[in-house]
Design a protein around this motif. Structure first.
Motif, PDB file in Angstrom:
ATOM      1  N   GLU A 199     111.870  43.269  64.792  1.00 45.57           N
ATOM      2  CA  GLU A 199     112.855  42.193  64.708  1.00 45.57           C
ATOM      3  C   GLU A 199     112.167  40.833  64.601  1.00 45.57           C
ATOM      4  O   GLU A 199     112.607  39.956  63.836  1.00 45.57           O
ATOM      5  N   ASP A 200     111.077  40.652  65.358  1.00 47.41           N
ATOM      6  CA  ASP A 200     110.345  39.381  65.289  1.00 47.41           C
ATOM      7  C   ASP A 200     109.782  39.143  63.892  1.00 47.41           C
ATOM      8  O   ASP A 200     109.809  38.005  63.388  1.00 47.41           O
ATOM      9  N   TYR A 201     109.281  40.198  63.271  1.00 48.82           N
ATOM     10  CA  TYR A 201     108.743  40.049  61.916  1.00 48.82           C
ATOM     11  C   TYR A 201     109.841  39.705  60.916  1.00 48.82           C
ATOM     12  O   TYR A 201     109.632  38.887  60.004  1.00 48.82           O
ATOM     13  N   THR A 202     111.010  40.338  61.056  1.00 49.50           N
ATOM     14  CA  THR A 202     112.105  40.039  60.130  1.00 49.50           C
ATOM     15  C   THR A 202     112.611  38.608  60.285  1.00 49.50           C
ATOM     16  O   THR A 202     113.106  38.015  59.320  1.00 49.50           O
ATOM     17  N   ARG A 203     112.491  38.036  61.478  1.00 48.85           N
ATOM     18  CA  ARG A 203     112.961  36.673  61.713  1.00 48.85           C
ATOM     19  C   ARG A 203     111.932  35.615  61.337  1.00 48.85           C
ATOM     20  O   ARG A 203     112.300  34.455  61.072  1.00 48.85           O
ATOM     21  N   TRP A 205     108.941  36.162  59.174  1.00 49.85           N
ATOM     22  CA  TRP A 205     107.945  36.530  58.155  1.00 49.85           C
ATOM     23  C   TRP A 205     107.642  35.375  57.203  1.00 49.85           C
ATOM     24  O   TRP A 205     106.485  35.195  56.780  1.00 49.85           O
ATOM     25  N   TYR A 206     108.676  34.570  56.866  1.00 54.11           N
ATOM     26  CA  TYR A 206     108.419  33.470  55.926  1.00 54.11           C
ATOM     27  C   TYR A 206     107.584  32.375  56.570  1.00 54.11           C
ATOM     28  O   TYR A 206     106.790  31.717  55.896  1.00 54.11           O
ATOM     29  N   TRP A 207     107.727  32.181  57.883  1.00 60.08           N
ATOM     30  CA  TRP A 207     106.883  31.209  58.579  1.00 60.08           C
ATOM     31  C   TRP A 207     105.456  31.739  58.732  1.00 60.08           C
ATOM     32  O   TRP A 207     104.498  30.946  58.727  1.00 60.08           O
ATOM     33  N   ILE A 208     105.327  33.053  58.874  1.00 57.64           N
ATOM     34  CA  ILE A 208     103.990  33.654  58.911  1.00 57.64           C
ATOM     35  C   ILE A 208     103.285  33.440  57.575  1.00 57.64           C
ATOM     36  O   ILE A 208     102.104  33.065  57.528  1.00 57.64           O
ATOM     37  N   LEU A 209     104.006  33.672  56.472  1.00 56.95           N
ATOM     38  CA  LEU A 209     103.424  33.435  55.155  1.00 56.95           C
ATOM     39  C   LEU A 209     103.017  31.973  54.982  1.00 56.95           C
ATOM     40  O   LEU A 209     101.963  31.675  54.408  1.00 56.95           O
ATOM     41  N   LEU A 210     103.856  31.062  55.494  1.00 56.19           N
ATOM     42  CA  LEU A 210     103.513  29.639  55.414  1.00 56.19           C
ATOM     43  C   LEU A 210     102.236  29.343  56.185  1.00 56.19           C
ATOM     44  O   LEU A 210     101.372  28.578  55.720  1.00 56.19           O
ATOM     45  N   GLY A 211     102.087  29.959  57.367  1.00 54.76           N
ATOM     46  CA  GLY A 211     100.862  29.772  58.138  1.00 54.76           C
ATOM     47  C   GLY A 211      99.631  30.290  57.412  1.00 54.76           C
ATOM     48  O   GLY A 211      98.568  29.656  57.440  1.00 54.76           O
ATOM     49  N   VAL A 604     114.677  24.949  63.675  1.00 51.89           N
ATOM     50  CA  VAL A 604     114.404  26.101  62.816  1.00 51.89           C
ATOM     51  C   VAL A 604     115.457  27.171  63.020  1.00 51.89           C
ATOM     52  O   VAL A 604     115.898  27.833  62.072  1.00 51.89           O
ATOM     53  N   GLY A 605     115.889  27.379  64.253  1.00 51.73           N
ATOM     54  CA  GLY A 605     117.018  28.244  64.518  1.00 51.73           C
ATOM     55  C   GLY A 605     116.719  29.719  64.644  1.00 51.73           C
ATOM     56  O   GLY A 605     117.571  30.536  64.350  1.00 51.73           O
ATOM     57  N   PHE A 606     115.528  30.112  65.062  1.00 50.68           N
ATOM     58  CA  PHE A 606     115.274  31.533  65.308  1.00 50.68           C
ATOM     59  C   PHE A 606     114.670  31.704  66.701  1.00 50.68           C
ATOM     60  O   PHE A 606     113.944  30.858  67.185  1.00 50.68           O
ATOM     61  N   THR A 607     115.026  32.815  67.317  1.00 49.74           N
ATOM     62  CA  THR A 607     114.485  33.163  68.630  1.00 49.74           C
ATOM     63  C   THR A 607     113.674  34.441  68.500  1.00 49.74           C
ATOM     64  O   THR A 607     114.014  35.331  67.709  1.00 49.74           O
ATOM     65  N   LEU A 608     112.603  34.528  69.271  1.00 50.89           N
ATOM     66  CA  LEU A 608     111.694  35.672  69.177  1.00 50.89           C
ATOM     67  C   LEU A 608     111.639  36.403  70.508  1.00 50.89           C
ATOM     68  O   LEU A 608     111.746  35.797  71.579  1.00 50.89           O
ATOM     69  N   ASN A 609     111.486  37.722  70.416  1.00 51.37           N
ATOM     70  CA  ASN A 609     111.275  38.521  71.618  1.00 51.37           C
ATOM     71  C   ASN A 609     109.873  38.303  72.171  1.00 51.37           C
ATOM     72  O   ASN A 609     109.675  38.119  73.370  1.00 51.37           O
ATOM     73  N   TYR A 610     108.896  38.349  71.284  1.00 54.18           N
ATOM     74  CA  TYR A 610     107.490  38.128  71.636  1.00 54.18           C
ATOM     75  C   TYR A 610     106.917  37.103  70.662  1.00 54.18           C
ATOM     76  O   TYR A 610     106.635  37.433  69.504  1.00 54.18           O
ATOM     77  N   TYR A 611     106.767  35.849  71.108  1.00 54.08           N
ATOM     78  CA  TYR A 611     106.262  34.840  70.181  1.00 54.08           C
ATOM     79  C   TYR A 611     104.784  35.048  69.846  1.00 54.08           C
ATOM     80  O   TYR A 611     104.266  34.460  68.902  1.00 54.08           O
ATOM     81  N   VAL A 613     103.618  37.736  68.646  1.00 55.68           N
ATOM     82  CA  VAL A 613     103.521  38.611  67.467  1.00 55.68           C
ATOM     83  C   VAL A 613     103.192  37.810  66.209  1.00 55.68           C
ATOM     84  O   VAL A 613     102.198  38.086  65.527  1.00 55.68           O
ATOM     85  N   PRO A 614     103.988  36.794  65.834  1.00 60.25           N
ATOM     86  CA  PRO A 614     103.604  36.003  64.652  1.00 60.25           C
ATOM     87  C   PRO A 614     102.325  35.205  64.863  1.00 60.25           C
ATOM     88  O   PRO A 614     101.563  35.002  63.899  1.00 60.25           O
ATOM     89  N   ILE A 615     102.066  34.761  66.112  1.00 59.47           N
ATOM     90  CA  ILE A 615     100.832  34.005  66.364  1.00 59.47           C
ATOM     91  C   ILE A 615      99.615  34.873  66.084  1.00 59.47           C
ATOM     92  O   ILE A 615      98.678  34.458  65.383  1.00 59.47           O
ATOM     93  N   LEU A 616      99.625  36.089  66.633  1.00 61.98           N
ATOM     94  CA  LEU A 616      98.498  36.999  66.433  1.00 61.98           C
ATOM     95  C   LEU A 616      98.345  37.369  64.961  1.00 61.98           C
ATOM     96  O   LEU A 616      97.220  37.454  64.441  1.00 61.98           O
ATOM     97  N   THR A 617      99.470  37.556  64.272  1.00 64.17           N
ATOM     98  CA  THR A 617      99.417  37.881  62.839  1.00 64.17           C
ATOM     99  C   THR A 617      98.795  36.740  62.044  1.00 64.17           C
ATOM    100  O   THR A 617      97.953  36.966  61.168  1.00 64.17           O
ATOM    101  N   VAL A 618      99.206  35.504  62.343  1.00 65.67           N
ATOM    102  CA  VAL A 618      98.660  34.339  61.635  1.00 65.67           C
ATOM    103  C   VAL A 618      97.174  34.171  61.934  1.00 65.67           C
ATOM    104  O   VAL A 618      96.376  33.871  61.033  1.00 65.67           O
ATOM    105  N   VAL A 619      96.787  34.379  63.196  1.00 63.96           N
ATOM    106  CA  VAL A 619      95.373  34.218  63.579  1.00 63.96           C
ATOM    107  C   VAL A 619      94.495  35.240  62.860  1.00 63.96           C
ATOM    108  O   VAL A 619      93.458  34.891  62.279  1.00 63.96           O
ATOM    109  N   VAL A 620      94.903  36.512  62.888  1.00 61.24           N
ATOM    110  CA  VAL A 620      94.117  37.552  62.216  1.00 61.24           C
ATOM    111  C   VAL A 620      94.081  37.314  60.712  1.00 61.24           C
ATOM    112  O   VAL A 620      93.027  37.403  60.070  1.00 61.24           O
ATOM    113  N   GLY A 621      95.250  36.984  60.132  1.00 62.78           N
ATOM    114  CA  GLY A 621      95.285  36.704  58.695  1.00 62.78           C
ATOM    115  C   GLY A 621      94.439  35.501  58.319  1.00 62.78           C
ATOM    116  O   GLY A 621      93.769  35.493  57.282  1.00 62.78           O
TER     117      GLY A 621
END
Length: 700
Positions: A199-203, A205-211, A604-611, A613-621
C-alpha cells in the motif's frame, strides 16, 4: 608508438575455444527458453487457482478475480509447507466479504442469503445440509484482497490488540474464535506487513521516482563539476561528507535527548523483541543511541583516514584530475553505463521470464482431502471420476481438491536441471556484460593515456573503437573471465541453499564447516573480481588472452603493491565519499519529506503505514545511480593507474623513451615520491625496460 596502437596492429582473436563454448551455451540457453515458453503457463503464478483447477479472473471466472478460502484456519496445517496448498475448499469470488456472517444464522433467519451464496459453490441451494456437504463455508469475515486472495482484514486497536473488523472475538456458528488465532492460523503476520508495504508503494511510487530522478541529476552535476573543478570538488565532497555524517550524529542525539522526557522510552530492544511496526523502534532511546554510536565510529574512521593519508590524498586528487581530463575528451563514456544497464536488465528479464515459465510448466495435481480418518488420504485423484470412484464410497466426507503443480514425465523429473542451467547462464551472461563494459571503458581511457599528443592522437570515437575491438578480438577472453567468476558465484548460491536447509540441524561441526566455506568463497569471489578487472585493463592495452593479461596485471600490481595500497585505494575511498555524500543528501531530503517533517509536504495528501519504506527505496536506488556514474570514474582511475605503473617501467623520461603521463601528474608524483619509492621505481624501470624490449620485438 603507444602500446594500444602497437597491440592493435598485431591484435588477434583470443581464447577462441571459450568463445565457441560461450556461443554454444547461449544457443542452449535459447533452446531452454523456447521449451519453457512452450510448456509453461505464467498464469499459474499471476492468478490464484481454485479447488477445481480454474484460474480466478480468467476464462470461465473472468468476473471472479479473487480466491476465497472456506476455512482460513486450516492454512496452519503442516500440509501447507509440504504441498503449498491449504487443505480447504477454495473458490473464485467477485469480491472479498466485508461483514461477519455465519451459515447457521443465514439459514435460520433467511437474511443475506443472496450475499452469502456468492461464497458457496456454484449452483448451491441454501439448506441445512450444505455445511455437511461442504458446499458453503461455516462463516465469512471481513477480508481484504492481497495478491488476488482474500485474507482476513486484520488490524490493531489503540490498545494494541489484534482485531478483525473492530472485533477481537467472533462467532463461527458453533464456537467463539479469537482474532489472534488468525495470525497463526493463516500465517498472516508477515502478509499483513507485506500488504502495508505494498500500500505504501502504491501511494508514494511517483514521489520515489522523483527522488531517484533528483539523485540522478545530482550525480550528473557532480560528475560535470568534477570535469572542470576536480580538486575543489574532491575537497567539497570530503567536507560535505563529514558534515552530513555530523548532522546525522546531532539529529540522533536530539532524538535521544527528546525521548529522555517520555516515560517508557528506556526499555531495551531485547525487551520489545521483533515488531512488525518499525515505528515502535524509533520511540526507544536505545535505537537512537545505537545509530549515534555507529555514525560516530564512521565519522572517526573517516577523519583518521584523512589525517594519516593527507599526503597521498594530494596524489589521488591529481589522479582524479587526470581522470577528469580523460573523461572530458571521452564524454561518451558517461553514457556508456546506460548501455550496460540496458543489457543487464535484458539478461535479468530473460532469466526471470524463463524461470517463471519453467516453474509453471507443470501439470495440476489433485489430492484427496478429508475431515475424518481415511486410508486414501493425500492420494492422487482425478476430479472428473472421483464421485464415481471407490474412494468416495470408503470416505464419504473426502474431496478431490487441487493441491499443487507437478508431473511424472522425464521433462518434469529433470526440470530442476533446467532451472540450474538457467541460473548458471544468468550469472555467466551478467558477468560477461559487466566485463564488456569494463574492457570497453579501459580501452578508451588507455587510448587517452598512451596518446603522446593529447587529444590529437586520440581516435575519433574512442568508446566505439574500444567496443569494436573488444567484441571482435576478445569475446572469448571476456567469456573466460566471466565463466570463472560465475562458477564461484554458483557455488556460493549452493552453499547458501545448504545453509538454509541445515538451519534446523544439530551438527555444529557441519555448521562450522559450512560457515568456513561460505567465508572462503566470498573472499575468492572478491579476489577474482579484482583480478578480472585489472586483467581486462591489460587486455585492452596489449590485446593478450585472459590468462596472460591476468598474470601481467597481477605481477604489475605486486611490483607496485605500495602504490596500490596507498594511492589507488585512496582514490577509491574519495570516490566512495562522493557516493556517500549524494546518498546522504538525498536520504536526508527523503526522510524529512516522507516523515512529514516539512510543512510544505502536508498538502501532498498521502499517509503511509511505514514511512521508512520509500526512504529506504530512495536511499538504495540513489546509491545504485551514484555508483553507476562514479563507476566510470573508478574505471578511468584504475586504467590510468595501471597505465601509470606500466609507463614508469617502460620509460625513463628521456627523449628516446618519454613518459606518456601528463606534465601535471608527473610533477605532483615527482614531488610526493619518497626516496624509497624512487629506488624501487628505478629497479622496476630496469626490469620493465627488458620486458618492454622483448614485448616490442615480439610485436614486430
Amino acid at each position: 608508438m603507444s602500446p594500444v596502437r602497437v597491440s592493435h596492429l598485431s591484435r588477434g582473436c583470443t581464447d577462441v575455444l571459450c568463445c565457441i563454448l560461450f556461443v554454444l551455451a547461449l544457443l542452449g540457453y535459447f533452446v531452454v527458453g523456447i521449451v519453457a515458453w512452450s510448456q509453461g503457463d505464467p498464469r499459474k503464478v499471476i492468478y490464484p487457482t481454485d479447488s477445481s483447477g480454474q484460474f480466478c479472473g480468467q476464462a470461465g471466472t473472468r468476473k471472479k478475480p479473487f480466491l476465497f478460502y472456506f476455512n482460513i484456519m486450516k492454512c496452519a496445517s503442516p500440509l501447507v509447507l509440504l504441498e503449498f496448498q491449504c487443505p480447504t475448499t477454495q473458490i473464485c469470488v467477485e469480491k472479498c466479504p466485508d461483514r461477519f456472517l455465519t451459515l447457521k444464522k443465514v439459514v435460520s433467519s433467511k437474511n443475506d442469503q443472496d450475499y452469502y451464496k456468492a461464497y458457496c459453490k456454484e449452483g448451491t441451494d441454501l439448506s441445512t445440509t450444505i455445511l455437511k456437504d461442504g458446499l458453503c463455508p461455516a462463516m465469512v469475515i471481513p477480508s481484504r484482497p492481497f495478491t488476488h486472495r482474500c485474507f482476513p482484514a486484520l488490524g490493531k486497536n489503540k490498545a494494541g490488540a489484534v482485531v478483525v473488523g473492530n472485533r477481537t472475538v467472533f462467532d463461527d456458528g458453533s464456537d467463539m474464535i479469537n482474532s489472534t488465532d488468525l495470525l497463526e492460523g493463516a500465517k498472516l503476520e508477515l502478509r499483513l506487513v507485506a500488504m502495508k508495504i505494498f500500500e505504501d508503494y502504491t501511494r508514494s511510487w511517483y514521489w520515489i521516482l522523483l527522488g531517484l530522478v533528483i539523485a540522478m541529476v545530482v550525480s550528473l552535476i557532480f560528475i560535470i563539476l568534477m570535469r572542470y573543478l576536480a580538486g575543489i570538488m574532491v575537497w567539497v565532497m570530503i567536507v560535505m561528507a563529514i558534515l552530513v555524517i555530523g548532522y546525522g550524529i546531532v539529529h540522533c542525539y536530539m532524538e535521544y535527548a527528546r525521548l529522555k522526557q517520555q516515560p517508557g522510552s528506556d526499555i531495551t530492544l531485547q525487551d520489545i523483541g521483533l515488531q512488525t511496526d518499525f515505528a515502535v523502534y524509533l520511540e526507544i532511546r536505545q535505537t537512537w543511541l545505537a545509530f549515534m554510536i555507529i555514525l560516530c565510529i564512521l565519522e572517526v574512521i573517516i577523519v583518521l583516514l584523512l589525517i594519516f593519508l593527507r599526503k597521498r590524498i594530494l596524489i589521488a586528487i591529481a589522479l582524479i584530475k587526470e581522470a577528469s581530463r580523460a573523461i572530458g575528451y571521452v564524454m561518451s563514456s558517461l553514457f556508456y553505463p546506460l548501455l550496460t544497464f540496458a543489457l543487464v536488465a535484458l539478461v535479468i528479464a530473460y532469466w526471470a521470464i524463463t524461470a517463471v515459465f519453467l516453474s509453471t510448466s507443470n501439470e495440476p495435481v489433485y489430492k484427496v482431502f478429508n475431515e475424518t480418518d481415511c486410508p486414501h488420504s493425500r492420494e492422487t485423484c482425478d476430479p472428473k471420476t472421483f464421485n464415481t470412484s471407490n474412494i468416495s464410497a470408503v470416505c464419504p466426507d473426502a474431496q478431490c481438491l487441487f493441491a499443487f503443480y507437478g508431473g511424472e514425465t522425464y521433462y518434469h523429473k529433470y526440470l530442476i536441471l533446467f532451472q540450474f542451467y538457467n541460473l548458471f547462464l544468468f550469472f555467466w551472461c551478467a558477468n560477461f556484460v559487466t566485463a564488456l563494459g569494463q574492457v570497453t571503458l579501459a580501452g578508451a581511457f588507455a587510448s587517452y593515456y598512451w596518446a603522446l599528443k593529447k587529444p590529437d592522437d586520440l581516435p575519433a570515437f574512442p568508446i566505439f573503437s574500444s567496443l569494436g575491438r573488444a567484441l571482435r578480438y576478445h569475446t572469448g577472453s571476456l567469456a573466460f573471465g566471466a565463466l570463472i567468476l560465475s562458477i564461484v558465484q554458483v557455488i556460493r548460491v549452493l552453499l547458501e541453499y545448504l545453509d538454509h536447509k541445515l538451519k534446523g540441524a544439530q551438527n555444529k561441526f557441519a555448521k562450522f564447516l559450512l560457515s568456513c566455506l561460505k567465508c572462503c568463497f566470498w573472499c575468492l569471489e572478491k579476489f577474482i573480481k579484482f583480478l578480472n578487472r585489472n586483467a581486462y585493463i591489460m587486455m585492452a592495452i596489449y590485446g593478450k588472452n585472459f590468462c596472460s593479461s591476468a598474470r601481467d596485471a597481477f605481477f604489475l600490481l605486486m611490483r607496485n603493491i605500495v602504490r596500490v595500497a596507498v594511492l589507488d585505494k585512496v582514490t577509491d575511498f574519495l570516490l566512495f565519499l562522493g557516493k556517500l555524500l549524494i546518498v546522504g543528501l538525498v536520504g536526508i531530503f527523503s526522510f524529512f519529506f516522507f516523515s512529514g517533517r516539512i510543512k510544505a509536504t502536508e498538502d501532498v495528501g498521502f499517509t503511509l503505514n511505514y514511512y521508512w519504506v520509500p526512504i529506504l527505496t530512495v536511499v538504495v536506488g540513489s546509491y545504485l545511480i551514484a555508483h553507476g556514474f562514479f563507476s566510470v570514474y573508478a574505471m578511468c582511475v584504475d586504467t590510468l593507474f595501471l597505465c601509470f605503473c606500466e609507463d614508469l617501467e617502460r620509460n625513463d623520461g628521456s627523449t628516446d623513451r618519454p613518459y606518456f603521463m601528463s606534465p601535471e601528474l608527473r610533477d605532483i608524483l615527482s614531488v610526493n615520491e619518497t626516496d624509497e619509492d624512487r629506488g624501487g621505481v628505478q629497479a622496476w624501470r630496469t626490469e620493465g625496460s627488458r620486458n618492454s624490449t622483448v614485448q616490442q620485438h615480439s610485436e614486430e
